[in-house]
Design an enzyme around this catalytic site. Structure first.
Site, PDB file in Angstrom:
ATOM      1  N   HIS A  59       1.039  -1.139   0.283  1.00  0.00           N
ATOM      2  CA  HIS A  59       0.012   0.040   0.180  1.00  0.00           C
ATOM      3  C   HIS A  59       0.782   2.349   0.066  1.00  0.00           C
ATOM      4  CE1 HIS A  59      -3.076  -2.887   0.704  1.00  0.00           C
ATOM      5  NE2 HIS A  59      -2.573  -2.758   2.068  1.00  0.00           N
ATOM      6  N   CYS A 108      -6.787  -7.853   4.166  1.00  0.00           N
ATOM      7  CA  CYS A 108      -7.701  -7.451   4.212  1.00  0.00           C
ATOM      8  C   CYS A 108      -9.123  -8.203   3.456  1.00  0.00           C
ATOM      9  CB  CYS A 108      -8.536  -5.808   4.629  1.00  0.00           C
ATOM     10  SG  CYS A 108      -8.556  -5.176   2.985  1.00  0.00           S
TER      11      CYS A 108
END
Length: 447
Positions: A10, A42
Site C-alpha cells: 500500500h 484485509c
C-alpha cells in the site's frame, strides 16, 4: 531525482503513483521480492468464506500499470543490503540469482511487516499456518477445504475475521487468546465481552487467558495437538494470528528504530538519515491520542504516509498529521468501529482518563423498527480532550467513528462534541444525535 522504493504494497504503490503524478521526470525504481504488488490482505477472510471468489481480485495495482506510468518495476528482487553512507543498495534477482547494486538520491522504506510467529515448539509444522500475504492465503484455503476443525491462535482483527469466516463455512472453530480479552488494541473489556458473546452465539468456541505453549503433530494425517496452559486441544489445522512485526532488518544500525524495531520518523516522514524516508508497517506512526510514536499496521496509515512522502521527497511540503488508528469490523451482521485509544490503554500510558457508555436506539421508537447502539467515549479528565471511541451495533456507525477521529486529530473536547451541530432525521438518528448525547454524558460525569 533518483528514487528507490523498497517494497510495493500500500505505501509503496502510493509513493510510486503520487511521485510520478506530480514529478513525471523523476527516476523511480521499485524493488519487490514477491511476484505481485498491492495485495489487500484485509480481504483474505472474505475469500476464505467465499464472499469473494477470486483472491486475485484483492490486487488493485499491477507491475505492468506502474511500468506504464513510468516506474522501473523490479518484482522478484530481494534487497540484500542498504548502505546509507554510500546511498547504495545491493539486490539479488531471485530468478537468476545474480547480485548487483543500485544507487539513489532518496530511498523510501515501504518494506511492510511480517506475521509475528511465536518462538514455540512445533510452530513450523505444515499444519500450522500464518495469514498475511497472497500465497499464505492460498495455503490456508487449501487446508480448510480438507479440514473440519480449525483453530485460530490470536484474537486481534485477523483472528476475529478468520473465526467468523470459518464459522460461516460450517467449520468447527476454536479461538485461543493468550490474555483476558479480544481486540485488546482497539476495545475495552466491556466491548470485548460483547464480541465474545457474539462469536459464541455463532458456534465459535472461545478460550480467553489461554496462551499456547507448543504444537505437536505425529503424522501427515494426524490432527495438530495444541498445548496450552489450560490443557490440550486437537485440530485439523491451525492459523496463527498473533500480530505483525516490521520488516526493518535492512536498516538496523543505520536509522533510529523504536523498541519494536519500527523505524522512527519525523513530521516529514524522514528517518534519522535524511535521504531515507519510511512509511506503512515498517515505521512507527504518531498516535494522536497519546502523542507517542506507535506501531500501527493499518493500510490507511500506509496510504496516507505514502502520499505525504511523495510530496516531501523534493522538499518539506506536507507535515504528517498522525493517526487515530480508526478501524471497523463487520461481524455476523453487527458493526464494530473504533478510533483512538481505549480507556485501559490510556490509563496504562499514564493519562488521567475516564469513559462513559451510551446505550440506546439509534433512531426514534415511533419508527417501524430500530436497534440498539453502544458507544463508549474515552476522554482526558484534566483537559476534557477526546481520546477515543468504540461503536457497536447492527446499525452502521462507521462514519460516526470517522467523525470522532476528526475530533481527536483536531484536539477537540467533550464540550466541543456535546454541542456540535448534527443533523436530525428520524430515518437516521434521534433528535439529539448519539454523539452529542454520549459527550453530554461525559460532561455530566465530570460535573
Amino acid at each position: 531525482m533518483k528514487v528507490i522504493v523498497v517494497g510495493c504494497t500500500h505505501a509503496g504503490v502510493t509513493v510510486v503513483t503520487e511521485v510520478l503524478k506530480h514529478h513525471p521526470d523523476a527516476e523511480v525504481t521499485v524493488y519487490e521480492r514477491n511476484d505481485n504488488v498491492s495485495f489487500l490482505s484485509c480481504g483474505i477472510a472474505l475469500y476464505l468464506q467465499d464472499t469473494v471468489k477470486r483472491l486475485e481480485d484483492m490486487f488493485y495495482e499491477t507491475p505492468e500499470h506502474l511500468t506504464a506510468l513510468g516506474a522501473n518495476v523490479k518484482t522478484e528482487y530481494d534487497v540484500l543490503k542498504i548502505d546509507a553512507s554510500k546511498q547504495q543498495i545491493t539486490i539479488q534477482n531471485l530468478k537468476t540469482r545474480l547480485i548487483s547494486t543500485d544507487t539513489y538520491d532518496r530511498l523510501v522504506m515501504t518494506s511492510g511487516s511480517a506475521a509475528s510467529v511465536p518462538p514455540i515448539h512445533g510452530v513450523d509444522s505444515s499444519k500450522v499456518l500464518v495469514c498475511k500475504n497472497y500465497h499464505q492465503a492460498l495455503a490456508i484455503k487449501k487446508n480448510a477445504a480438507l479440514s473440519r476443525q480449525v483453530t485460530i491462535v490470536g484474537a486481534g482483527y485477523s483472528g476475529i475475521e478468520l473465526a467468523e469466516a470459518y464459522a460461516n463455512t460450517d467449520h468447527q472453530v476454536t479461538l485461543l487468546q493468550g490474555d483476558e480479552q479480544v481486540l485488546g488494541n482497539y476495545i475495552d473489556p466491556e466491548m470485548s465481552a460483547r464480541i465474545v458473546a457474539l462469536l459464541r452465539q455463532h458456534g465459535v468456541t472461545v478460550h480467553l487467558s489461554t496462551p499456547v505453549t507448543a504444537f505437536a503433530t505425529k503424522g501427515p494425517t494426524d490432527p495438530v495437538v495444541i498445548k496450552t496452559s489450560k490443557g490440550d486441544f486437537n485440530s485439523d489445522f491451525v492459523v496463527v494470528c498473533t500480530g505483525f512485526v516490521p520488516n526493518t532488518e535492512l536498516v538496523q544500525g543505520q536509522v533510529a528504530l523504536d523498541r519494536n524495531n519500527a523505524i522512527i520518523t519525523n513530521e516529514w516522514l524522514e528517518t534519522s538519515e535524511p535521504t531515507i524516508f519510511a512509511a506503512g508497517d515498517a515505521c512507527a506512526a504518531k498516535f494522536n491520542p497519546t502523542d507517542q510514536p506507535t506501531f500501527i499496521p493499518l493500510a490507511t496509515n500506509a496510504v496516507q504516509q505514502g502520499r505525504i512522502i511523495a510530496r516531501n521527497l523534493f522538499g518539506h511540503v506536507q507535515r504528517y498529521p498522525g493517526t487515530q488508528a480508526t478501524t471497523a469490523l463487520r461481524l455476523f451482521a453487527q458493526t464494530l468501529a473504533t478510533t483512538g485509544v481505549t480507556l485501559k490503554r490510556a490509563l496504562a500510558s499514564g493519562i488521567a482518563a475516564a469513559s462513559v457508555t451510551y446505550r440506546g436506539p439509534y433512531r426514534p421508537l415511533f419508527m417501524p423498527q430500530t436497534s440498539e447502539v453502544v458507544i463508549e467515549l474515552v476522554y482526558a479528565k484534566t483537559n476534557h480532550r477526546i481520546l477515543g471511541a468504540q461503536f457497536y451495533g447492527e446499525y452502521d456507525l462507521t462514519q460516526s467513528a470517522n467523525a470522532v477521529s476528526i475530533s481527536i486529530q483536531n484536539k477537540n473536547t467533550i464540550e466541543d462534541l456535546a454541542f456540535t451541530d448534527t443533523l436530525f432525521n428520524p430515518f437516521y438518528d434521534q433528535p439529539v444525535n448519539y454523539l452529542n448525547q454520549v459527550a453530554q454524558m461525559a460532561l455530566d460525569q465530570e460535573g
